[in-house]
Design a protein around this motif. Structure first.
Motif: not given
Lengths: 185, 185
Positions: A130-138
DNA sequence: TGCTGATTAGACCGACTTGTCTATCTAGCG
DNA sequence: CGCTAGATAGACAAGTCGGTCTAATCAGCA
């Protein structure tokens, strides 16, 4: 009729395991608190390990649901990540907080409790994802690495909050997460 | 004559406790591995908890010495902090790595093992103090907060390296430390 | 009512734990 | 040599643990 024995056992075991750790809670205490006969436990679960698997599995699911809800309620990926750290602050603020239940479980599980260790691994992997997907979106440069850093901050700050008996490490970690997000892109 | 029974017991207990955790190593195994009679243990230590206190105390001291050596050998506070994370990478790379021994101890110690919990607290506080002094020398705005963040990265990355069975979290944490230092001033 | 299947309390088992005690052995020393 | 003080192995006590078994009880239903 009250809820099923299976459910009462699972809920009670989850609570006690989180309060004191897997190996510091015995079968006798669980069945007493759940108000269930000894044999009802062994009719519903093959062993204590099976009960632990169900109990920690339920905790894992509810934690992930809480994270997903926080993400959904947030305005953008950066805010979502900070909201996840606010969840950590909530956890650390609770009475009888003992650190992340899954780190505790990893410490208590023997090397041969493969299923329990796997559960811990899957739980942490889910949060990291989840952190990874959010970081990617960021829009950070290396979402996988940023996710690892955020997970380390999460796990470390919860652990330190437990050891120190104070939630200060969690809010410091939240600040660090902010910095990493603003710089990592 | 070989080294004293006290020393052999302390060294053996420290090794076994780190390999498998306080509650997964019994008195019988310790005295067998240390090649010492049961009563020799209880002549030198009041109880298993006393032996654990001595064993973990020795580990704590040697860890702090290693950190101090790394600091002394480094060129400037920023390099010293990164060198400390290199120590973490060494730890995480070892076989049968089980995460930070003191986090493990905190998970295993009962609420009433006040002395063991205190030892964990002092150990973590010592490391945080070193981070804090280095951060101050590095000129960051809030050395205390930066120290908390570095400690969380340290503890979390060691824990995640244990759970994942891979040292990647530690090197990611080292990068995060770099970012925090360059930004926090 | 009487039957059936689940649930109950609690005895019981074997394995394991820390810690104590005893009787024997050994090393050092005068 | 003999004495003493410490170390030894191992039995033992007392407790906990997870798990099994039995016999009595209870709920639902025909």
């Amino acid at each position: 009729m009250r809820e099923s024995a299976t459910e009462r056992l699972t809920v009670t075991a989850a609570r006690l395991f989180q309060e004191r750790g897997l190996n510091r809670v015995g079968i006798n205490e669980i069945i007493r608190e759940a108000d269930v006969a000894r044999m009802s436990l062994y009719n519903n679960f093959k062993s204590k390990e099976d009960l632990a698997l169900a109990a920690y599995g339920a905790v894992s699911k509810s934690r992930q649901d809480a994270v997903d809800a926080a993400i959904a309620a947030s305005d953008g990926p950066e805010a979502a990540i900070l909201a996840i750290f606010d969840l950590a602050a909530d956890l650390a603020g609770g009475a009888s907080f003992r650190g992340c239940a899954f780190i505790d479980l990893a410490a208590h599980a023997a090397v041969d409790d493969a299923r329990l260790i796997d559960l811990v691994r899957r739980h942490k992997s889910a949060l990291r994802g989840r952190f990874s997907r959010l970081a990617e979106r960021a829009g950070v440069a290396d979402p996988e690495k940023t996710a690892r850093q955020l997970l380390a901050l999460w796990d470390g700050s919860l652990t330190d909050a437990f050891i120190e008996g104070d939630a200060a490490p969690v809010s410091a970690a939240r600040c660090a997460a902010e910095h990493l997000l603003s710089q990592g892109k």
